[in-house]
Enzyme design. Structure first.
Site, PDB file in Angstrom:
ATOM      1  N   ASP A  10       0.882  -1.174   0.000  1.00  0.00           N
ATOM      2  CA  ASP A  10       0.000   0.000   0.000  1.00  0.00           C
ATOM      3  C   ASP A  10       0.914   1.217   0.000  1.00  0.00           C
ATOM      4  O   ASP A  10       1.492   1.570   1.022  1.00  0.00           O
ATOM      5  CB  ASP A  10      -0.897  -0.020   1.241  1.00  0.00           C
ATOM      6  CG  ASP A  10      -1.708   1.272   1.406  1.00  0.00           C
ATOM      7  OD1 ASP A  10      -1.766   2.063   0.446  1.00  0.00           O
ATOM      8  OD2 ASP A  10      -2.263   1.476   2.504  1.00  0.00           O
ATOM      9  N   LYS A  72       2.559  11.512  -3.410  1.00  0.00           N
ATOM     10  CA  LYS A  72       1.538  10.784  -4.172  1.00  0.00           C
ATOM     11  C   LYS A  72       0.512  11.729  -4.804  1.00  0.00           C
ATOM     12  O   LYS A  72      -0.051  11.427  -5.853  1.00  0.00           O
ATOM     13  CB  LYS A  72       0.847   9.790  -3.231  1.00  0.00           C
ATOM     14  CG  LYS A  72      -0.173   8.878  -3.887  1.00  0.00           C
ATOM     15  CD  LYS A  72      -0.657   7.877  -2.860  1.00  0.00           C
ATOM     16  CE  LYS A  72      -1.795   7.032  -3.378  1.00  0.00           C
ATOM     17  NZ  LYS A  72      -2.251   6.069  -2.358  1.00  0.00           N
ATOM     18  N   GLU A 187      -7.281   0.558  -4.256  1.00  0.00           N
ATOM     19  CA  GLU A 187      -7.206   0.425  -2.804  1.00  0.00           C
ATOM     20  C   GLU A 187      -8.505  -0.102  -2.182  1.00  0.00           C
ATOM     21  O   GLU A 187      -8.463  -1.009  -1.337  1.00  0.00           O
ATOM     22  CB  GLU A 187      -6.798   1.763  -2.186  1.00  0.00           C
ATOM     23  CG  GLU A 187      -5.341   2.127  -2.480  1.00  0.00           C
ATOM     24  CD  GLU A 187      -5.023   3.590  -2.262  1.00  0.00           C
ATOM     25  OE1 GLU A 187      -5.918   4.332  -1.806  1.00  0.00           O
ATOM     26  OE2 GLU A 187      -3.888   4.004  -2.544  1.00  0.00           O
ATOM     27  N   ASP A 209     -13.043   4.834   1.699  1.00  0.00           N
ATOM     28  CA  ASP A 209     -11.588   4.938   1.890  1.00  0.00           C
ATOM     29  C   ASP A 209     -11.162   6.408   1.870  1.00  0.00           C
ATOM     30  O   ASP A 209     -11.010   7.014   0.816  1.00  0.00           O
ATOM     31  CB  ASP A 209     -10.881   4.156   0.777  1.00  0.00           C
ATOM     32  CG  ASP A 209      -9.363   4.147   0.943  1.00  0.00           C
ATOM     33  OD1 ASP A 209      -8.858   4.803   1.868  1.00  0.00           O
ATOM     34  OD2 ASP A 209      -8.688   3.478   0.140  1.00  0.00           O
TER      35      ASP A 209
END
Length: 647
Positions: A10, A72, A187, A209
């Site tokens: 992850d 990211k 994810e 999420d």
């Protein structure tokens, strides 16, 4: 030799996690510092070292401009797309308006995939140390709403970090070798695997999420037959914990400025302290109704040092971020609508990401679905665990009892006459998928066509993201509308696209694999991979020197302390060999040859042991031969109690 395994990673905005399947259990692998979670932070230290994870985060306050976090958010994006987000980070973002984002450190530019690769390499090395073999294969997760460019940038990161992006796996049932491209999965999909793998019952799941930099929601159906089918996905790649932190940072800074007339946001070191304090306060307010923020000596002016002291209540904070909470609603409702489901039809809501610990976020989920979210999984680790499960399934091949059917998050199409985007593969289409459409020319005797590929949901192509283009030449002269141009979109399990165009009349064909969406070619990626390996070796060398240097300093300190405490009980003659050995260690310890320092330490140990043996022999202190083994002479009045008992 240990069987090579496929690890799950992850790669998060705030933190990253690596896991692996062992038997029927997924295990999170601790990093080099012994922690299960690795901060997604990279620092370029002033001494030339590169630090990753906890060491990088610890030095951020004193080195903010060279400490890179939340990288990211900038993966696969161009400068015009991130202008509003530059204030969220202290480091320098560079690049022309239409150029891919780069980070400037000491006049050198680094791409986001290159920085992310440093985080991936740390996780890779942790996995290798744990498993005892070289790790070349991984399943890496991305936000469900990552576009093609962002997904490709993630694959580029993996290549730079030393992972294989393609490999062959032998099917244990058929013995046939199948080529497998590195798997990138969403994810929320990974989280659903971790949640539902052992449940074996029909369920409709919504995965909520909310992480450090992105928000995703996916709706899945899990069947008793082991089929995980994603019905829809939606999200916001510009919404996450960073945004909540920024609201609190602005509130604290504004309150301090109002009282002291100083804007802490213009002082990079003060801003970094403020950021860390805001993040701690946010976490505290998830557990308690109030928190105090105390930052002594945060800055100074002509009147002297200034201290920041402020109390914030949970209700105050929730009021500040209500607009961010509201932004979470639309993606959830859109995903439900796309899946043709009502909130009441969802059996379970799986909460993923650190921000789901916030009570107001949990309340929002209950408001939407009419039930509490499931918090039986660790929101920080569940995505990596799901990725590890998927990695194990890839190794099982046709023996796998699990089938994962994901979807493409955004529509894909080409620009047609008038700047209109004609959709060929619609969003939330199950992948892999292949679709074809026939087009024609827009003018008489047109010799070629330009195929421009776009991704997005807007009707006009200019409002969507252009991800590639190519020409198809050699079309036979014909009236407008006569030639038949067959355009094929082929999207793989990673959501990576291949586009081809063929003139049915002449057989002329051209194609493009959208593999350069991240802006880096193979040579550039290979160069970065070699550089990463070189720096990894340098870092290991520097770490070895640092460790042996620390050991040397500790030995010298202990011996100096011993001499001081012993006083005249140790003669100068006894000290002499040790002092000589200490001087040798002292002269070498600041060098760069760990083997030489190690040899000097060993010589010092030998000298110390010789002195100890000599002292024990002369004094009869513990360590000398016991009376029970010595010959007794007449007149000796020593009583050996141990000897007497044994006799």
């Amino acid at each position: 030799m240990a069987e090579e395994k496929i690890i799950g990673i992850d790669l998060g905005t705030t933190n990253s996690v690596v896991a692996v399947m062992e038997g029927n259990e997924a295990k999170v692998i601790a990093n080099q510092e012994g922690n299960r979670i690795t901060p997604s932070v990279v620092a370029f230290a002033k001494d030339g070292n590169r630090l990753v994870g906890d060491p990088a985060k610890r030095q951020a306050i004193t080195n903010p401009a060279r400490t890179i976090y939340s990288i990211k958010r900038f993966m696969g994006r161009r400068h015009y797309e991130v202008e509003s987000e530059e204030k969220l980070v202290p480091y320098k973002i560079v690049g022309g308006k239409d150029e891919l984002v780069k980070v400037e450190i000491d006049s050198k530019n680094h791409t986001p995939p290159e920085i992310s690769a440093m985080i991936l390499r740390k996780l890779k090395e942790a996995a290798e140390a744990y498993l005892g073999h070289t790790v070349r294969k991984a399943v890496i997760t991305v936000p469900a709403y990552f576009n093609d460019s962002q997904r490709q940038a993630t694959i580029d990161s993996a290549a730079i970090a030393g992972f294989d992006t393609e490999w062959e796996i032998e099917d244990p049932k058929t013995g046939k070798k199948n080529k497998q491209r590195m798997r990138i999965i969403n994810e929320p999909t990974a989280a659903s695997l971790a949640y539902a793998m052992d449940k074996k019952k029909d369920e409709k799941i919504a995965v909520f999420d909310l992480g450090g930099g992105t928000f995703d929601v996916s709706v899945l159906e899990v069947g008793e037959d082991g089929v995980f089918q994603v019905r829809s996905t939606n999200g916001d790649t510009h919404l996450g914990g960073d945004d909540f932190d920024q609201v609190l940072i602005d509130y604290i800074a504004s309150a301090f400025q109002k009282e002291n007339g100083i804007d802490l946001r213009k002082d990079q070191m003060a801003l970094q302290r403020l950021k860390e304090a805001a993040e701690r306060a946010k976490k505290d307010l998830s557990q308690q109704p109030n928190t105090d923020i105390n930052l002594p000596f945060i800055t100074a002016d002509a009147t002297g040092p200034k201290h920041l002291m402020l109390s914030v209540s949970r209700s105050q904070f929730e009021g500040m971020v209500e607009h961010l909470i509201e932004r979470c609603k639309k993606p959830v409702l859109t995903a439900l609508s796309d899946a043709s489901l009502k909130p009441s039809q969802i059996d379970e809501i799986v909460m993923v990401g650190g921000m789901t610990r916030m009570p107001r976020v949990q309340q929002l989920v209950k408001e939407i679905f009419g039930k509490e979210g499931h918090r039986g999984v660790n929101p920080d680790e569940v995505v990596a665990i799901g990725a590890a499960i998927q990695g194990a399934q890839l190794l099982l091949g046709s023996k796998s009892e699990l089938l994962l059917l994901d979807v493409t998050p955004l529509s894909l199409g080409i620009e047609t006459l008038g700047g209109i985007m004609d959709v060929i593969i619609s969003k939330n289409t199950t992948i892999p998928k292949k679709e074809q459409k026939v087009y024609s020319t827009a003018a008489d005797s047109q010799p070629s066509v330009l195929v421009e590929v776009y991704q997005g949901e807007r009707p006009m192509s200019r409002d969507n993201k252009k991800i590639g283009e190519f020409h198809l030449d050699g079309i036979a002269a014909a009236p407008r509308g006569s030639p038949q141009i067959e355009v094929t979109f082929d999207i793989d399990a990673n959501g990576i696209l291949n586009v081809s165009a063929k003139d049915k009349g002449t057989g002329k064909e051209n194609q493009i694999r959208i593999t350069n969406a991240s802006g880096m070619d193979k040579d550039e990626i290979e160069k970065m991979r070699r550089d990463a390996e070189l720096h990894a070796d340098d870092d290991k060398g520097k770490r070895a020197v640092a460790e042996v240097k620390n050991e040397a300093e500790q030995k010298i300190f202990q011996l100096e302390k011993l001499f001081k405490e012993a006083g005249d009980k140790i003669t100068e003659a006894d000290k002499a060999p040790i002092v000589k050995a200490m001087e040798k260690v002292q002269s070498l310890k600041d060098g760069t040859d760990p083997a030489a320092i190690r040899t000097a330490i060993d010589e010092l140990d030998t000298a110390s042991q010789a002195m100890a043996a000599h002292m024990y022999k002369n004094t009869g202190t513990p360590g000398s031969p016991t009376p029970s083994t010595q010959e007794k002479k007449d007149g000796d009045d020593v009583i050996d109690a141990e000897y007497e008992v044994k006799k």
